[in-house]
Design a protein around this motif. Sequence first.
Motif, PDB file in Angstrom:
ATOM      1  N   UNK A 110       0.825  -1.211   0.000  1.00  0.00           N
ATOM      2  CA  UNK A 110       0.000   0.000   0.000  1.00  0.00           C
ATOM      3  C   UNK A 110       0.860   1.262   0.000  1.00  0.00           C
ATOM      4  N   UNK A 111       1.918   1.258   0.779  1.00  0.00           N
ATOM      5  CA  UNK A 111       2.705   2.475   0.971  1.00  0.00           C
ATOM      6  C   UNK A 111       3.577   2.818  -0.225  1.00  0.00           C
ATOM      7  N   UNK A 112       3.691   1.918  -1.219  1.00  0.00           N
ATOM      8  CA  UNK A 112       4.491   2.236  -2.404  1.00  0.00           C
ATOM      9  C   UNK A 112       3.815   3.291  -3.272  1.00  0.00           C
ATOM     10  N   UNK A 113       2.498   3.444  -3.130  1.00  0.00           N
ATOM     11  CA  UNK A 113       1.771   4.385  -3.972  1.00  0.00           C
ATOM     12  C   UNK A 113       1.987   5.816  -3.482  1.00  0.00           C
ATOM     13  N   UNK A 114       2.257   6.720  -4.411  1.00  0.00           N
ATOM     14  CA  UNK A 114       2.386   8.146  -4.103  1.00  0.00           C
ATOM     15  C   UNK A 114       1.009   8.790  -4.249  1.00  0.00           C
ATOM     16  N   UNK A 115       0.558   9.442  -3.200  1.00  0.00           N
ATOM     17  CA  UNK A 115      -0.801   9.978  -3.145  1.00  0.00           C
ATOM     18  C   UNK A 115      -0.779  11.472  -3.425  1.00  0.00           C
ATOM     19  N   UNK A 116      -1.730  11.940  -4.218  1.00  0.00           N
ATOM     20  CA  UNK A 116      -1.839  13.367  -4.511  1.00  0.00           C
ATOM     21  C   UNK A 116      -2.272  14.146  -3.278  1.00  0.00           C
ATOM     22  N   UNK A 117      -1.626  15.274  -3.051  1.00  0.00           N
ATOM     23  CA  UNK A 117      -2.073  16.225  -2.032  1.00  0.00           C
ATOM     24  C   UNK A 117      -2.933  17.261  -2.741  1.00  0.00           C
ATOM     25  N   UNK A 118      -4.223  17.228  -2.486  1.00  0.00           N
ATOM     26  CA  UNK A 118      -5.151  18.127  -3.169  1.00  0.00           C
ATOM     27  C   UNK A 118      -4.933  19.565  -2.735  1.00  0.00           C
ATOM     28  N   UNK A 119      -4.787  19.777  -1.434  1.00  0.00           N
ATOM     29  CA  UNK A 119      -4.559  21.138  -0.953  1.00  0.00           C
ATOM     30  C   UNK A 119      -3.823  21.105   0.370  1.00  0.00           C
ATOM     31  N   UNK A 120      -3.149  22.193   0.657  1.00  0.00           N
ATOM     32  CA  UNK A 120      -2.421  22.367   1.910  1.00  0.00           C
ATOM     33  C   UNK A 120      -2.769  23.725   2.465  1.00  0.00           C
ATOM     34  N   UNK A 121      -3.054  23.786   3.751  1.00  0.00           N
ATOM     35  CA  UNK A 121      -3.393  25.062   4.382  1.00  0.00           C
ATOM     36  C   UNK A 121      -2.622  25.203   5.680  1.00  0.00           C
ATOM     37  N   UNK A 122      -2.203  26.426   5.965  1.00  0.00           N
ATOM     38  CA  UNK A 122      -1.570  26.734   7.238  1.00  0.00           C
ATOM     39  C   UNK A 122      -2.505  27.626   8.043  1.00  0.00           C
TER      40      UNK A 122
END
Length: 734
Positions: free
Chosen positions: A336-348
């Motif tokens: 499972x962890x081999x897959x790179x997952x898209x980060x849709x958004x990041x907020x601070x």
Amino acid sequence: MDENSVHNPLLWGQGSGHANVRRKTPLSVTLAKWILKIAMLALFISWVALMFLFPADFVQKLFEKWIQATNGTVFGITGSLFLLFSGPILLIAVLSIAYLVVSGEEELHEKKASKYPSFRLWTFPVLVDGPFGVVSAAELIGILLFVVFVIWAVYAYIMSILSLMSDQLTFKEKSCLFLEILGLRFGLIGMFCLAFLFLPVARGSVLLRFIDIPFEHATRYHVWLGHLTMLLFTIHGLLYIVAWTIEGRLLHEILEWRDIGVANLPGVISLSAGLLMWVTSLPPVRKLNFELFFYTHQLYVIFIVFLALHVGDFIFTMAAGGIFIFILDRFLRFCQSRRVVDIISVKCLPCGTVELVLAKPENLRYNALSFVFLQVRELSWLQWHPFSVSSSPLDGKYHISVLIKVLGKWTEKLRGNILENSEKELPFSPHSQITASVEGPYGHETPYHLMYENLILVAGGIGISPFLAVLSDILHCVREGRPCLLRNILIVWAVKRSDELSLLSTIDMDSICPSFSSKLNLETCIYVTRESEPPLEEGKVQNTLDFSLCPTSKRCGMSVLVGTGHTIWSGLYVISSTVGFVISMGLLDIFYINPFHISSWWYKGLLFIVCMITSVVIFGGLVVGLWHLWERRILAKEQFEDDKLNIDKAEHKETVAREDSHLAKLTGIRYGARPDFKEIFETVSKNWGHVDAGVIVCGPPTLQSSVAKEIRSHNFRRQSDHPIFHFNSHSFDL
């Protein structure tokens, strides 16, 4: 006020598209579940009783008869011991799969509000301070059983050893013989504890799913068992060292690697690796340098492999069942962890907390009270960090959110990268893109927060994160008419400074369920402990600093292999790997071990380990490959394209973009004060009456202890018309 008012549990609402009548479970399903439960309980009790009574003389005689009766098979004594000590737990795992398949994905419709509130062993805190933290009555019973087992086994073995001592031996010879045999027996007791050690850390195993214990709870059992197991193995090694020192052959014995019998040098290597893991896992070391603890804990591979070389294949089978289940889980997590997952958004957020919104497929199952493990490869290829999910599975089909508070070096680097990227015109340049890998989600098999009529959520700081998911989950259930028992909710949140109130901006209750106030009685109490007065703009939550970043070029969501994954596929994976292991060992015995008269204990132990791993990789890997193809086919049917993903992102942005959430407006904020849990529980007792009240705590150990202490005190001295409080912890204390 409608029929789903605060006076009526929200068992079956009138949401469109959902069942409005209670489904009745077929008699055949109920009967099958009871048969499976009874079979698993009988197997487990028999398995535990065998190990508990193993030191007794009558069990030893029965054991010898079993070996004589089964030793003539292809597998020999190894197969006899494997069937006796590892077979039961593997069979329980297979039956657990059958139970989960029969039960279906959701049993919430079978839950009713209890007319007669009662105590429950697993939610009644008994010990609230001390080395074990908060311990429930059920956990205390388990601890006492292990302590009684060790004391009884040591006593029984000492009496047995003394009866074997001959008067013809000198005092020195008697002493050395006594120490060596006692050391051997301590090692045997340690093997029995080792049989349980790896079960709690098989994060997504069917066993944890069946008993509905999430990984964050089971981890503490691994910690307790780890201390006990290493204590027993250390005593085992020390007794031998003392005996060999007295006899004057210490160096010779330590370096000896014999073919027939126990090989000492592999045992020294295994124990050394175990001691290094043990020392670095102690709280002072772990808290001071978590990375040292994390990296040295990977020595479990050395510990297990050299343990098999030390004792040989047939003794290793006493603990092989739990280790095999862990290998199954570890390989699945690796895939499972081999897959790179898209980060849709990041907020601070103004308080420094980071919100990550990750892409996920529609068929990924998880509950509001779930954890995920994240790896950001731009920061480290080795470090994985656990975080609570801050979004409900009903918030969106294609995203999942986590809130990350800056507390250490890794989180500081993460926030620094985000701020650095936010200053650029293009959010993600090819050289600054942030990618993530995910393990999980892990959590309860059923959403237990929906199974209380009355709920108290107690959070400290970032501990509010999972409760935002819980609130969102409840509101969606109210709006859509999904099964939900809740009618009273009290939120108690303690923060250090008022800038942490910006976390409330991540949920807008009005947009989720505009009419929730007529169906839920929601109260919130916030305590700002390090500020004596409100800031200049009193009552206003500061604006979120939005650095939305959408690098969805690969359109890749999380894998569904782990966590509360597909029961049938995970069942096929476990069964195929187990059957493959038995076949591998049989073929190895028929075509190699028996024809060539392989007798070296350490070599057969190595072959046993190799068969365990290869069966998981080959037989289990084939199922995982088919599972992956099935997952891709499902995603293709769902048409996981840009338009759907963009809709999901737009919905998410609309939810979090408001400056003031309805929850922020509802809060009563006290400055310069800490929660008085005695007063809080007394007030609740007067208002709620004689009911079951669930209490979920997410925060530091001191907060958990304070709440558990008050619950224990209240439950002991409660009046007949007061609630019974049930303690539940949602804190990941590693």
